[in-house]
Design an enzyme around this catalytic site. Structure first.
Site, short mmCIF file in Angstrom:
data_model
loop_
_atom_site.label_atom_id
_atom_site.label_comp_id
_atom_site.label_asym_id
_atom_site.label_seq_id
_atom_site.Cartn_x
_atom_site.Cartn_y
_atom_site.Cartn_z
N LYS B 65 0.85 -1.20 0.00
CA LYS B 65 0.00 0.00 0.00
C LYS B 65 0.88 1.24 0.00
O LYS B 65 1.90 1.28 0.69
CB LYS B 65 -0.89 -0.04 1.25
CG LYS B 65 -1.92 1.08 1.34
CD LYS B 65 -2.81 0.86 2.56
CE LYS B 65 -3.94 1.88 2.63
NZ LYS B 65 -4.84 1.64 3.78
N SER B 140 -9.82 1.34 2.93
CA SER B 140 -8.98 2.21 2.13
C SER B 140 -7.86 1.49 1.38
O SER B 140 -7.28 2.06 0.45
CB SER B 140 -8.36 3.26 3.03
OG SER B 140 -7.48 2.67 3.95
N SER B 164 -10.05 -1.16 7.00
CA SER B 164 -9.46 -0.89 5.68
C SER B 164 -8.75 -2.06 5.01
O SER B 164 -8.38 -1.98 3.85
CB SER B 164 -8.49 0.29 5.77
OG SER B 164 -9.20 1.48 5.91
#
Lengths: 95, 459
Positions: B65, B140, B164
């Site tokens: 990420k 997310s 997330s």
């Protein structure tokens, strides 16, 4: 909680964020008023004498010694600054 | 080679059925072809085809990420504020993967500063769900999930502040693990809400999840919330025999109108299977269900408003080309021009919660409620080894669905609890809806007992 224009102006200054347009002012006012009204549900709970929990870990946070530790990648760290003068980061005037 | 697990790749490499270069080229080729559809990666590290280090992940490409700092690889957090930021250091969790020989093939897209549950809030565009491109991948950690589900890398790292990792794992048919707070170092992980943030893992299998957790876990002096624990060896200890496990599930009767019937049915089927496997199932009322989300958002936005005050455009990050009137104007120009709408709104909310006159009533009160929630769950975990629940109330929503912020926030109502109390939780792929969209199940365990949830998921 009804958020008024005076409070929005204060929050804008505290947050270091401009509110760009009249439309944004209305949207932000609406967002804060509606979401806070929902989140205010927690006021229903009796929390008298309940200490606040700021971290899921028990016990105080671990501290490290306040000592100088050299950083090996100084040049690359400085490269990230938008404005430089030699090996110094240029900051805007504060007075 | 499509959708191979890490353990299968390890085997293929060991038996020399494939070389690390072929493996790297395979994934790079898939990214080149499919990333334009999925938008799962922001930056590629296409020169790093061979790792210098040898270990458990030698030659295996992984996605990370874009919230994890990676030395010499651009790290944006999905924001214009960090569009050109090149960190001079690497996050501990990523370094631990590299130390085992993993190759970081690219940085995965995410909702800006990890704020969002849809994958639509990134400065670098919306991430799509590989199961159906019209649906969102969740957030997310949207790109981390989309990349693994789309076969662009075999596993990835995400972060989980309120769901997330688990929500996108549920939407994309992946195993998504959020470990215990303190288990994995947060050093080098760009902060959203520091008392809730934790690194997480996306994989195809439970075994892979245990393998990566073994690797990224461990004490780190650079994270003051990192906890000293003996190496757990989760993968080695995986045990599919779950007979007599004490499992708690919550009564969802009051929520039946909110939960999609297929999600509810999947959950009921899961309970049936656990019973058939010999588990002892007990039903109770979900403590503070109506209040968890409120406490979570009041705390997370407060912490975010404080954490994001560092973006001032002086030492790094975006600087406006406009001429400021004074120093306050300088900060406000840089911040306003570089943060997206969701981030600005959450900073406003957090600033409100922490401001004089409202602090006691909002932030302090939310932390007190958090304490009551923690006490209630500690009490439950003194009897039960696992809590099982749906991950979210629906399958992946359509991308063009226009939702009000509050409706979107409700996506997190089942996942925020484990962040508030610091407990580990996992999203396990379970079934599919009629529309062929994945449905996952959430397993939550007591802090530092990830083995409980991994064993049940493995069974």
């Amino acid at each position: 909680m009804e958020i008024d224009y005076k409070l929005l102006k204060k929050l804008s200054r505290l947050a270091g964020l401009k509110i760009k347009t009249g439309k944004e002012t209305e949207e932000l006012k609406d967002f804060l008023t509606k979401t806070l009204s929902y989140f205010e549900k927690i006021k229903e709970i009796d929390t008298q004498n309940v200490p606040p929990l700021n971290s899921p870990l028990s016990g105080p946070l671990r501290m490290r010694k306040d000592e100088f530790i050299p950083f090996s990648n100084k040049e690359k760290l400085l490269e990230q600054a938008p404005q430089k003068k030699g090996h110094l980061i240029k900051a805007p005037l504060i007075l | 080679m499509d959708f191979l697990s890490l353990t299968d790749i390890q085997k293929n490499l060991k038996e020399k059925k494939i070389t690390p270069k072929e493996l790297f080229d395979f994934y790079l080729n898939k990214i080149t072809k499919q990333n334009k559809n999925l938008n799962a990666f922001i930056s590629l590290n296409d020169k790093a085809f061979e790792s210098k280090k040898k270990g458990l992940l030698s030659g295996i490409p992984l996605g990370v990420k874009d919230l994890f700092c990676t030395q010499d690889i651009r790290t944006t957090a999905g924001s214009k504020a960090l569009e050109n930021y090149i960190p001079p250091y690497t996050a501990t969790a990523v370094k631990k993967l590299e130390d085992e020989g993993a190759i970081i093939i690219g940085k995965c897209n995410n909702d800006e500063f990890a704020m969002g549950s849809t994958g639509k809030n990134s400065y670098f565009g919306t991430v799509k769900n590989p199961w159906n491109l019209k649906h969102c991948a969740g957030g997310s950690s949207s790109g981390s999930a989309s990349a693994v589900a789309g076969g662009l890398c075999p596993a990835s790292l995400g972060t989980d502040t309120g769901g997330s990792v688990r929500l996108p794992a549920h939407y994309c048919n992946l195993v998504g693990l959020k470990p215990t707070y303190g288990r994995v170092s947060r050093y080098g992980m760009i902060a959203y809400a520091s008392s809730l943030d934790q690194a997480g893992i996306f994989t195809h299998t439970v075994e892979d999840s245990a393998l990566l957790l073994d690797i990224i876990s461990g004490f780190d002096p650079w994270d003051s919330t990192s906890v000293k624990k003996e190496p757990p060896y989760f993968q080695k200890k995986l045990n599919p025999n779950i007979k007599n496990k004490k499992i708690l599930f919550f009564d969802l009767e009051n929520l039946t109108d909110q939960i999609q019937p297929e999600v509810l049915k999947a959950f009921q089927n899961c309970l049936k299977i656990l019973k058939e496997k010999g588990c002892q199932l007990v039903e109770k009322k979900w403590p503070f269900l109506q209040y968890g989300l409120s406490a979570y958002y009041l705390i997370s936005t407060s912490e975010a408003s404080s954490n994001l005050s560092r973006y001032d455009g002086i030492r790094y990050g975006y600087k406006s080309p406009k001429e400021p009137k004074d120093i306050q104007d300088f900060y406000a120009l840089n911040r306003t021009e570089s943060f997206g709408k969701e981030v600005r709104q959450r900073i406003f909310m957090g600033t409100f919660c922490l401001s004089a006159g409202y602090y006691e009533e909002y932030f302090h009160k939310a932390c007190q409620v958090r304490n009551l929630i923690k006490q209630a769950f500690d009490d439950l975990f003194s009897t039960y080894e696992i809590i099982v629940s749906p991950v979210a109330s629906s399958t992946a929503p359509l991308l063009n669905l226009e939702e009000k912020p509050l409706q979107t926030y409700l996506n997190d109502q089942f996942t925020v609890f484990s962040n508030l109390i610091g407990a580990p939780a996992l999203s396990l792929p379970f079934s599919f809806s009629k529309e062929n969209l994945p449905i996952g199940i959430q397993l939550m365990g007591p802090p530092f007992l990830e083995q409980n949830i991994l064993d049940v998921a493995f069974s």
